[in-house]
Design an enzyme around this catalytic site. Structure first.
Site, PDB file in Angstrom:
ATOM      1  N   LYS A  10      68.383  59.243  65.445  1.00  0.00           N
ATOM      2  CA  LYS A  10      67.417  59.116  64.345  1.00  0.00           C
ATOM      3  C   LYS A  10      66.036  59.122  64.964  1.00  0.00           C
ATOM      4  O   LYS A  10      65.908  59.032  66.185  1.00  0.00           O
ATOM      5  CB  LYS A  10      67.660  57.822  63.573  1.00  0.00           C
ATOM      6  CG  LYS A  10      67.757  56.573  64.473  1.00  0.00           C
ATOM      7  CD  LYS A  10      68.030  55.304  63.676  1.00  0.00           C
ATOM      8  CE  LYS A  10      69.452  55.167  63.182  1.00  0.00           C
ATOM      9  NZ  LYS A  10      69.559  55.018  61.758  1.00  0.00           N
TER      10      LYS A  10
ATOM     11  N   LYS B 128      76.390  59.800  57.235  1.00  0.00           N
ATOM     12  CA  LYS B 128      76.996  60.936  57.939  1.00  0.00           C
ATOM     13  C   LYS B 128      78.021  60.455  58.963  1.00  0.00           C
ATOM     14  O   LYS B 128      79.116  61.007  59.080  1.00  0.00           O
ATOM     15  CB  LYS B 128      75.923  61.754  58.662  1.00  0.00           C
ATOM     16  CG  LYS B 128      74.872  62.353  57.743  1.00  0.00           C
ATOM     17  CD  LYS B 128      73.683  62.889  58.569  1.00  0.00           C
ATOM     18  CE  LYS B 128      72.469  63.115  57.700  1.00  0.00           C
ATOM     19  NZ  LYS B 128      71.226  63.267  58.499  1.00  0.00           N
TER      20      LYS B 128
ATOM     21  N   LYS C 183      63.518  50.735  63.774  1.00  0.00           N
ATOM     22  CA  LYS C 183      64.917  51.144  63.891  1.00  0.00           C
ATOM     23  C   LYS C 183      65.594  50.494  65.098  1.00  0.00           C
ATOM     24  O   LYS C 183      66.798  50.541  65.256  1.00  0.00           O
ATOM     25  CB  LYS C 183      65.007  52.668  63.977  1.00  0.00           C
ATOM     26  CG  LYS C 183      64.604  53.373  62.663  1.00  0.00           C
ATOM     27  CD  LYS C 183      64.658  54.892  62.816  1.00  0.00           C
ATOM     28  CE  LYS C 183      64.219  55.669  61.599  1.00  0.00           C
ATOM     29  NZ  LYS C 183      65.244  55.813  60.548  1.00  0.00           N
TER      30      LYS C 183
ATOM     31  N   THR D 260      70.323  57.746  55.845  1.00  0.00           N
ATOM     32  CA  THR D 260      71.375  58.684  55.459  1.00  0.00           C
ATOM     33  C   THR D 260      72.217  59.019  56.683  1.00  0.00           C
ATOM     34  O   THR D 260      73.377  59.398  56.555  1.00  0.00           O
ATOM     35  CB  THR D 260      70.795  59.983  54.868  1.00  0.00           C
ATOM     36  OG1 THR D 260      69.770  60.471  55.731  1.00  0.00           O
ATOM     37  CG2 THR D 260      70.235  59.751  53.473  1.00  0.00           C
TER      38      THR D 260
ATOM     39  N   HIS E 218      59.932  55.802  49.148  1.00  0.00           N
ATOM     40  CA  HIS E 218      60.802  55.894  50.319  1.00  0.00           C
ATOM     41  C   HIS E 218      60.567  54.839  51.378  1.00  0.00           C
ATOM     42  O   HIS E 218      61.283  54.800  52.365  1.00  0.00           O
ATOM     43  CB  HIS E 218      60.656  57.258  50.987  1.00  0.00           C
ATOM     44  CG  HIS E 218      61.415  58.337  50.293  1.00  0.00           C
ATOM     45  ND1 HIS E 218      62.728  58.618  50.585  1.00  0.00           N
ATOM     46  CD2 HIS E 218      61.064  59.188  49.317  1.00  0.00           C
ATOM     47  CE1 HIS E 218      63.143  59.610  49.814  1.00  0.00           C
ATOM     48  NE2 HIS E 218      62.146  59.970  49.026  1.00  0.00           N
TER      49      HIS E 218
HETATM   50  C1  LIG Z   1      70.162  62.528  58.647  1.00  0.00           C
HETATM   51  C2  LIG Z   1      69.081  62.883  59.558  1.00  0.00           C
HETATM   52  C3  LIG Z   1      68.015  62.003  59.750  1.00  0.00           C
HETATM   53  C4  LIG Z   1      67.951  60.640  59.078  1.00  0.00           C
HETATM   54  O1  LIG Z   1      68.606  59.695  59.889  1.00  0.00           O
HETATM   55  P1  LIG Z   1      68.463  58.118  59.637  1.00  0.00           P
HETATM   56  O2  LIG Z   1      69.449  57.531  60.562  1.00  0.00           O
HETATM   57  O3  LIG Z   1      68.824  57.893  58.204  1.00  0.00           O
HETATM   58  O4  LIG Z   1      67.069  57.753  59.957  1.00  0.00           O
HETATM   59  C5  LIG Z   1      67.006  62.357  60.619  1.00  0.00           C
HETATM   60  N1  LIG Z   1      67.031  63.541  61.271  1.00  0.00           N
HETATM   61  C6  LIG Z   1      68.050  64.411  61.129  1.00  0.00           C
HETATM   62  C7  LIG Z   1      68.035  65.678  61.889  1.00  0.00           C
HETATM   63  C8  LIG Z   1      69.104  64.113  60.269  1.00  0.00           C
HETATM   64  O5  LIG Z   1      70.099  64.988  60.122  1.00  0.00           O
END
Ligand SMILES: *Cc1c(COP(=O)(O)O)cnc(C)c1O
Length: 821
Positions: A554, A666, A560, A662, A363
């Site tokens: 995030k 979304k 990031k 991810t 990962h």
């Molecule tokens: C999807 C999700 C993440 C991952 O977000 P990234 O932008 O891919 O780092 C982290 N926390 C929550 C609560 C999420 O739903």
């Protein structure tokens, strides 16, 4: 005993209504007339659980009858989010239940707010595991999750004096009606002790693990219902308990209290989730957690397998085990221990079985997250496992010395043991050597796994390495989270997209349709208005739904680059207040995310965002143009509130640092346009939605690699060349946003300008500004913007977790759907 006479509970309104009232009276012990919101929410959860359990048992029988191969997903984290709403939607009785409770004077949305998020994960890795469970059940695949039943999940975050404050998350405070405790399937876990060497009758080595202590792992099952309510799999979480046996030595000496203390220590093992997924902790308790997960899972899996009168040599034909990152990598040693020590399988055959059973997902490429455990510590906690790891290593190294004529430097790199500065076990190497498949989580990441992380292994076993680009479940992240957009889509193209996300393509012809665009924009505006209410209630900041809602939600991490985002906001703010600049559209910037409690820079980034928000939101000159909000306590239920309301998704990590992401999926699926770098799955998202519907900026991975590699990145050059950069950094250095403590953010000035700054913020700063400029102009043209946003939704089908799971099933696990007849 005969059960045929018991009627199965059904999903019609009468049956549901009857069960809810039953539970209020008999499970909660209250007269229905006195039931409050909490009681009804609880009784509704129990009502669903009863029905899920029927399906769970039916599913179990179906798999057994089919003699199906099964997959077990081992993960130290699961970020499930609330279950009640998800279960209602997946069982397709949300409308039914909404009406039902409405008749009694309750509001279903209010009831759902009573459930605490089970936050047994930090972020992306744990959420991926949760999305995979949803997809497995939806596809009728025999695949279940194994994890730890933490008593305290990820800390709760609040903001006090512009800073993050952490509170413990006792997520079961309201009870957890969904879980089923299975004490009868508890597992005794040996730990510590030492190894005595003996010889078998045939002269073979016979190790004896003696003087061990023990823990007990008690399983709790959470039913996982697939969409359409056909298949119910489970997530099995183990809680650590002590055995009833007191340490008799202590007891004899009359130290009762000390004996009790030892009991309490055992239960510490599943007490708390470590609050970061991306740094290795090196703590004994964490190693114990990893072992506890692995031991309990493998004991449970092999017990179920052997109960069916199978030969242990057939294990890989019937069982696949996926290791979610290196945290469960001890499975390699534990499976070998079971085979060699307990089942007396000769080493080579045991190794073959282990290898064909296990597969590993990497990962992250970050060096600080590569897990290593000091040999001394592992020898103390897991003496037999350390021995086995040494044996695996010795055999592996001598084999490659022979077959591939590797030189000493290569052997040192490939060894399972790091020799420099105190011997350590390299968990990633253990996982790679012990698995038949190693995958990354996006195309770019999987290439980097081969090239940067494991070049020697990739040369030795090219066929072992593969890619499985992450996906998200469209059930939670669109169908449930965004009922407005869901309804609009279903009205236009039917509801087959919920099970087959590629069907969203049917929206493509509507992207340019003025009437559809109007409806789409109206849905987005309603989501924004809804979020604005929440923000007003929780922070007091008033937002206009006519502004661009620009979000970065995030974990807070330097890679990031939340700093890049806030520096751009400061730049805009200074332009508006000092240069009289008038932006083409007003902007609302929303940040959300937790910082690991020990991560100074991340916590200070939150401090900066909140301080800047305070100054900007109070400045009348900026009021019409810019608002900044930090939404506290980012978690799944907050993500579900934020994402439908986003116009812009910030995915701005330094190229080559984000494995997949991810969150990016979304947002895009919910009709936000991405401003992003060529990193992780952003690259594939951009290819899917079309370059013209994605705001790309920034260096590429090879450019980053080269400039950091040869030391040619010089931030002062950018500082000298661009007055925009100078103004922002000087303002930070001068304490512009914290007048009472002007030194507070001076570290940012220094960090951004440090030679070879790892995340190259300043190199990407000007392109980022220019891209934002372009984005703002496009937003000002609603038809242009709506078309791009609709095309994002329409072309995101590939990023369904269903697609990802089908690929894992086909390429790695060899499992097939076992659907009900
Ligand atoms: C999807 C999700 C993440 C991952 O977000 P990234 O932008 O891919 O780092 C982290 N926390 C929550 C609560 C999420 O739903």
């Amino acid at each position: 005993m005969p059960v045929e006479n018991c009627p199965l509970q059904t999903l019609d309104a009468d049956s549901l209504s009857c069960s809810i009232r039953e539970h209020i009276t008999h499970s909660l012990g209250k007269p229905c007339a006195e039931a409050g919101n909490r009681d009804v929410a609880m009784a509704l959860s129990m009502t669903l659980r009863d029905r899920l359990v029927d399906k769970l048992l039916e599913t179990r029988k179906r798999y057994r009858d089919a003699r199906a191969k099964r997959m077990y997903y081992l993960s130290i984290e699961y970020l499930l989010g609330r279950c009640l709403g998800n279960n209602l939607y997946n069982m397709r009785i949300d409308e039914e239940c909404r009406n039902l409770v409405k008749q009694w004077g309750y509001d279903l949305e209010e009831l759902r707010e009573f459930e605490r998020d089970p936050a047994l994960g930090n972020g992306g890795l744990g959420r991926l595991a949760a999305c995979f469970l949803d997809a497995l059940a939806t596809l009728d695949m025999p695949g279940c999750g194994y994890g730890i039943h933490y008593e305290f999940g990820l800390f709760k975050q609040s903001i006090q004096n512009d800073r993050q404050v952490e509170q413990p998350d006792y997520w079961m405070a309201e009870g957890m009606p969904l879980q089923i405790e299975r004490r009868d399937q508890s597992v005794i876990v040996p730990i510590y002790g030492r190894i005595e060497s003996h010889q078998g009758p045939d002269g073979s080595y016979l190790p004896l693990w003696v003087d061990w202590q023990d823990l007990v792992g008690v399983p709790y099952d959470i039913p996982i219902v697939g969409f359409g309510d056909k298949t119910v799999n489970y997530l099995r979480l183990f809680a650590a308990r002590s055995t009833d046996n007191f340490d008799m030595k202590i007891f004899d000496q009359g130290d009762y209290i000390k004996a009790i203390h030892q009991k309490v220590y055992s239960e510490l093992v599943s007490k708390i989730l470590y609050p970061s997924e991306s740094i290795s902790f090196g703590k004994e308790l964490r190693l114990t957690q990893e072992y506890f997960l692995v031991f309990c899972s493998l004991r449970d899996i092999t017990r179920r397998f052997l109960k069916q009168n199978r030969n242990i040599e057939e294990l890989p034909e019937f069982i696949a085990i996926q290791l979610n990152d290196t945290h469960p990598a001890l499975a390699v040693a534990e499976l070998m221990r079971i085979l060699v020590d307990e089942r007396r399988v000769p080493w080579d055959r045991a190794w073959n079985i282990t290898n064909r059973t296990l597969a590993f997902t990497n990962h992250t490429l970050m060096p600080e997250s590569l897990e290593m455990w000091p040999v001394d510590l592992m020898g103390k906690v897991l003496p037999r496992h350390l021995q086995i790891i040494y044996e695996i290593n010795a055999r592996f190294l001598s084999q490659i010395r022979l077959t591939s004529k590797a030189d000493d430097a290569t052997l040192r790199r490939m060894s399972l043991i790091e020799e420099q500065g105190g011997k350590q076990v390299r968990m990633a190497n253990l996982a790679v050597v012990g698995s038949h498949s190693v995958n990354g989580v996006s195309k770019l990441h999987s290439e980097l796994v081969k090239k940067v992380l494991f070049p020697d292994y990739a040369a030795l076993w090219p066929g072992k390495f593969n890619n499985k680009t992450n996906g998200i479940t469209p059930r939670r992240w669109l169908y449930k989270a965004n009922p407005g957009l869901s309804a609009l889509i279903t009205e236009a193209i039917g509801d087959a997209w919920i099970m087959d996300l590629d069907k969203l393509q049917d929206l493509v012809p509507l992207a340019g349709d003025a009437a559809f665009q109007q409806k789409f924009l109206a849905v987005k505006r309603a989501s924004k208005a809804h979020l604005a209410e929440y923000v007003a209630q929780t922070t007091g900041v008033m937002l206009s739904p006519d502004a661009v809602f620009d979000m970065q939600a995030k974990r807070i991490h330097e890679y990031k680059r939340q700093l890049l985002n806030i520096m751009h906001i400061l730049h805009d703010y200074l332009r508006v207040t000092e240069d009289g600049y008038v932006p083409p559209v007003p902007r609302v910037y929303v940040f959300a995310g937790k910082a690991a409690p020990g991560y100074f820079e991340a916590k200070e980034i939150i401090h900066l965002i909140c301080s800047a928000a305070r100054v900007i939101n109070a400045d009348k000159r900026a009021a019409k143009h810019i608002k900044v909000v930090f939404a506290a306590d980012y978690r799944v239920s907050l993500a579900e509130k934020l994402i439908p309301a986003a116009d812009v998704s910030e995915q701005i990590s330094t190229a080559g640092t984000e494995a997949s992401g991810t969150g990016n999926m979304k947002f895009s699926l919910n009709g936000a346009l991405t401003i992003g770098t060529l990193d992780g799955a952003n690259i594939e998202i951009r290819e899917a939605v079309g370059a013209e519907n994605f705001y790309l900026f920034g260096l590429t991975t090879p450019e980053v690699e080269r400039q950091l590699g040869d030391g040619s990145y010089d931030p002062w050059e950018y500082y000298g060349k661009h007055p925009e950069i100078r103004r922002v950094l000087d303002a930070l250095s001068a304490g512009r946003f914290t007048p009472d403590e002007p030194q507070t953010f001076h570290w940012i000035f220094e960090k951004m300008l440090a030679k070879g700054e790892r995340y190259m913020h300043l190199a990407d700063f000007m392109p980022y500004l220019e891209t934002h400029e372009r984005l703002g102009m496009d937003y000002a043209k609603p038809a242009v913007w709506a078309k791009k946003a609709i095309l994002n939704v329409a072309r995101m089908g590939y990023f369904s977790a269903d697609r990802t799971i089908r690929e894992y099933a086909r390429d790695i696990w060899g499992i097939k759907p076992i659907a009900p007849k």
